[in-house]
Design a protein around this motif. Structure first.
Motif, PDB file in Angstrom:
ATOM      1  N   TYR A  32       5.496   2.779 -41.658  1.00 15.02           N
ATOM      2  CA  TYR A  32       6.670   2.130 -41.076  1.00 15.02           C
ATOM      3  C   TYR A  32       7.139   0.947 -41.927  1.00 15.02           C
ATOM      4  N   ASN A  33       8.441   0.952 -42.218  1.00 10.68           N
ATOM      5  CA  ASN A  33       9.100  -0.105 -42.989  1.00 10.68           C
ATOM      6  C   ASN A  33       8.568  -0.212 -44.412  1.00 10.68           C
ATOM      7  N   ARG A  34       8.033   0.896 -44.939  1.00  2.45           N
ATOM      8  CA  ARG A  34       7.486   0.896 -46.300  1.00  2.45           C
ATOM      9  C   ARG A  34       8.215   1.894 -47.184  1.00  2.45           C
ATOM     10  N   GLY A  35       9.486   2.135 -46.885  1.00  2.03           N
ATOM     11  CA  GLY A  35      10.255   3.093 -47.675  1.00  2.03           C
ATOM     12  C   GLY A  35      10.253   2.759 -49.156  1.00  2.03           C
ATOM     13  N   GLY A  36       9.916   3.735 -49.994  1.00  6.04           N
ATOM     14  CA  GLY A  36       9.870   3.542 -51.439  1.00  6.04           C
ATOM     15  C   GLY A  36       8.552   3.016 -51.959  1.00  6.04           C
ATOM     16  N   GLU A  37       7.720   2.477 -51.080  1.00  2.48           N
ATOM     17  CA  GLU A  37       6.415   1.981 -51.512  1.00  2.48           C
ATOM     18  C   GLU A  37       5.413   3.132 -51.601  1.00  2.48           C
ATOM     19  N   ALA A  38       4.340   2.900 -52.323  1.00  2.00           N
ATOM     20  CA  ALA A  38       3.346   3.946 -52.528  1.00  2.00           C
ATOM     21  C   ALA A  38       2.552   4.207 -51.251  1.00  2.00           C
ATOM     22  N   CYS A  39       2.359   5.484 -50.944  1.00  2.00           N
ATOM     23  CA  CYS A  39       1.504   5.867 -49.826  1.00  2.00           C
ATOM     24  C   CYS A  39       0.090   5.374 -50.101  1.00  2.00           C
ATOM     25  N   ARG A  40      -0.543   4.806 -49.104  1.00  5.21           N
ATOM     26  CA  ARG A  40      -1.878   4.260 -49.278  1.00  5.21           C
ATOM     27  C   ARG A  40      -2.949   5.334 -49.357  1.00  5.21           C
ATOM     28  N   VAL A  41      -2.555   6.579 -49.119  1.00  2.00           N
ATOM     29  CA  VAL A  41      -3.507   7.680 -49.201  1.00  2.00           C
ATOM     30  C   VAL A  41      -3.331   8.471 -50.494  1.00  2.00           C
ATOM     31  N   CYS A  42      -2.081   8.900 -50.774  1.00  2.00           N
ATOM     32  CA  CYS A  42      -1.859   9.768 -51.935  1.00  2.00           C
ATOM     33  C   CYS A  42      -1.115   9.097 -53.084  1.00  2.00           C
ATOM     34  N   GLY A  43      -0.497   7.948 -52.844  1.00  2.69           N
ATOM     35  CA  GLY A  43       0.198   7.236 -53.905  1.00  2.69           C
ATOM     36  C   GLY A  43       1.657   7.604 -54.088  1.00  2.69           C
ATOM     37  N   MET A  44       2.141   8.633 -53.419  1.00  5.07           N
ATOM     38  CA  MET A  44       3.541   9.026 -53.536  1.00  5.07           C
ATOM     39  C   MET A  44       4.421   8.085 -52.712  1.00  5.07           C
ATOM     40  N   PRO A  45       5.726   7.974 -53.092  1.00  8.74           N
ATOM     41  CA  PRO A  45       6.610   7.044 -52.373  1.00  8.74           C
ATOM     42  C   PRO A  45       6.820   7.462 -50.915  1.00  8.74           C
ATOM     43  N   ILE A  46       6.799   6.484 -50.025  1.00  8.53           N
ATOM     44  CA  ILE A  46       7.100   6.719 -48.616  1.00  8.53           C
ATOM     45  C   ILE A  46       8.602   6.989 -48.478  1.00  8.53           C
ATOM     46  N   VAL A  47       8.938   8.005 -47.715  1.00 11.27           N
ATOM     47  CA  VAL A  47      10.335   8.382 -47.501  1.00 11.27           C
ATOM     48  C   VAL A  47      10.900   7.602 -46.323  1.00 11.27           C
ATOM     49  N   ARG A  48      12.115   7.088 -46.493  1.00 17.48           N
ATOM     50  CA  ARG A  48      12.838   6.452 -45.391  1.00 17.48           C
ATOM     51  C   ARG A  48      14.099   7.257 -45.121  1.00 17.48           C
ATOM     52  N   THR A  49      14.303   7.618 -43.872  1.00 16.12           N
ATOM     53  CA  THR A  49      15.525   8.318 -43.483  1.00 16.12           C
ATOM     54  C   THR A  49      15.900   7.863 -42.068  1.00 16.12           C
ATOM     55  N   GLU A  50      16.867   8.546 -41.465  1.00 16.91           N
ATOM     56  CA  GLU A  50      17.271   8.218 -40.102  1.00 16.91           C
ATOM     57  C   GLU A  50      17.414   9.479 -39.285  1.00 16.91           C
ATOM     58  N   ASN A  51      17.187   9.336 -38.002  1.00 15.92           N
ATOM     59  CA  ASN A  51      17.395  10.439 -37.069  1.00 15.92           C
ATOM     60  C   ASN A  51      17.832   9.856 -35.741  1.00 15.92           C
ATOM     61  N   ALA A  52      18.978  10.311 -35.259  1.00 16.96           N
ATOM     62  CA  ALA A  52      19.524   9.838 -33.974  1.00 16.96           C
ATOM     63  C   ALA A  52      19.621   8.316 -33.942  1.00 16.96           C
ATOM     64  N   GLY A  53      19.995   7.729 -35.091  1.00 14.59           N
ATOM     65  CA  GLY A  53      20.179   6.289 -35.162  1.00 14.59           C
ATOM     66  C   GLY A  53      18.905   5.490 -35.338  1.00 14.59           C
ATOM     67  N   ARG A  54      17.780   6.161 -35.430  1.00 16.12           N
ATOM     68  CA  ARG A  54      16.497   5.464 -35.600  1.00 16.12           C
ATOM     69  C   ARG A  54      15.995   5.616 -37.036  1.00 16.12           C
ATOM     70  N   LYS A  55      15.399   4.556 -37.557  1.00 16.08           N
ATOM     71  CA  LYS A  55      14.737   4.651 -38.848  1.00 16.08           C
ATOM     72  C   LYS A  55      13.491   5.523 -38.719  1.00 16.08           C
ATOM     73  N   VAL A  56      13.240   6.330 -39.751  1.00 11.92           N
ATOM     74  CA  VAL A  56      12.061   7.196 -39.761  1.00 11.92           C
ATOM     75  C   VAL A  56      11.370   7.049 -41.111  1.00 11.92           C
ATOM     76  N   PHE A  57      10.055   6.862 -41.094  1.00  7.31           N
ATOM     77  CA  PHE A  57       9.276   6.729 -42.320  1.00  7.31           C
ATOM     78  C   PHE A  57       8.136   7.737 -42.301  1.00  7.31           C
ATOM     79  N   TYR A  58       7.901   8.370 -43.450  1.00  2.00           N
ATOM     80  CA  TYR A  58       6.812   9.340 -43.531  1.00  2.00           C
ATOM     81  C   TYR A  58       6.457   9.604 -44.992  1.00  2.00           C
ATOM     82  N   CYS A  59       5.313  10.233 -45.200  1.00  2.00           N
ATOM     83  CA  CYS A  59       4.893  10.689 -46.525  1.00  2.00           C
ATOM     84  C   CYS A  59       5.027  12.201 -46.556  1.00  2.00           C
TER      85      CYS A  59
END
Length: 269
Positions: free
Chosen positions: A237-264
């Protein structure tokens, strides 16, 4: 917006500070924050004893010895501070409840509120909330039924207060990450194993956040060394573009139904 862990942390601090204490003075600087005329609020609250503080979802309920209750929802920007007049926050305080030389300051109640309600009004206000994540009635079987009864986006279902009460934007993303499931999945596509993983993750993430004091940055009082301990521990959460703490890939930030969504997109499927 504070979610279940933050409000549970506040509840525990308030129980220690003001339960069974008499409210010796009340100051209201914004009538809309309390839901009734200021004179009525002061008349019904001043001199009453706070017999208990309980949490329901993202709300706190201050039970008064008169049978009335104060229903608190901090919404965006709200917080509480407890201390002496010298320790008063610099921000505008919409409501101040005094307990002798100590004062409970309610800050940022512009979208939030501290409504004074009768017992029947309180029941009506909370009637539509779903089960709590830790309610024994929320079994794995019922959890599965609630999530899959109508197929929709997983994050939407987890944050629906009529389904499960207390989870919001932050912890829904963290729960999905802990379960290794994408928050944008349709609930109807989830396997039994994925639903079981979500159920376990819900408890684990919320328990850890509560134990650490949630994410709220400002302490409740000068002696509070717990509040905000979970800040900086989020995996996505709120780490869009930062490295995933598990795999090192960038965290994705997007939106759905007006809400921010973060995931790897590597760790979650």
């Amino acid at each position: 917006m504070p979610e279940l862990p933050e409000m549970e942390n506040y509840r525990r601090r308030l129980v220690e500070a003001v339960r069974n204490h008499v409210i010796t003075d009340v100051e209201v600087n914004r009538e809309k924050s309390v839901g009734v005329p200021v004179a009525e609020f002061v008349r019904r609250v001043n001199g009453r004893t706070v017999v208990d503080i309980v949490r329901r979802a993202k709300h706190l309920v201050f039970a008064l010895d008169s049978g009335d209750a104060l229903l608190l929802h901090l919404m965006l920007g709200g917080s509480m501070h407890y201390g002496t007049a010298v320790q008063r926050p610099l921000d505008t305080c919409q409501v101040i409840m005094s307990f002798g030389e100590q004062h409970l300051y309610f800050v940022g109640l512009r979208l939030g509120y501290l409504h004074l309600l009768t017992a029947s009004e309180l029941r009506a206000a909370l009637a539509k909330l779903g089960l709590e994540p830790f309610d024994p009635a929320l079994t794995p079987q019922l959890f599965t039924s609630l999530l899959t009864r109508r197929s929709t986006v997983l994050k939407v279902k987890l944050t629906d207060q009529h389904v499960i009460a207390g989870i919001g934007n932050r912890y829904s993303d963290e729960i999905c990450f802990a379960a290794r499931v994408l928050p944008l999945r349709k609930t109807g596509s989830l396997s039994g194993e994925e639903l079981a993983a979500l159920y376990r993750a819900m408890h684990t993430v919320l328990e850890q956040a509560i134990a650490a004091g949630g994410y709220m940055a400002s302490p409740f009082s000068t002696t509070d060394t717990t509040t905000g301990g979970y800040n900086g521990r989020f995996f996505v959460y709120n780490r869009g573009g930062e490295a995933c703490r598990v795999c090192g890939m960038p965290i994705v930030r997007t939106e759905n139904a007006g809400r921010k969504v973060f995931y790897c997109e590597v760790c979650q499927h």
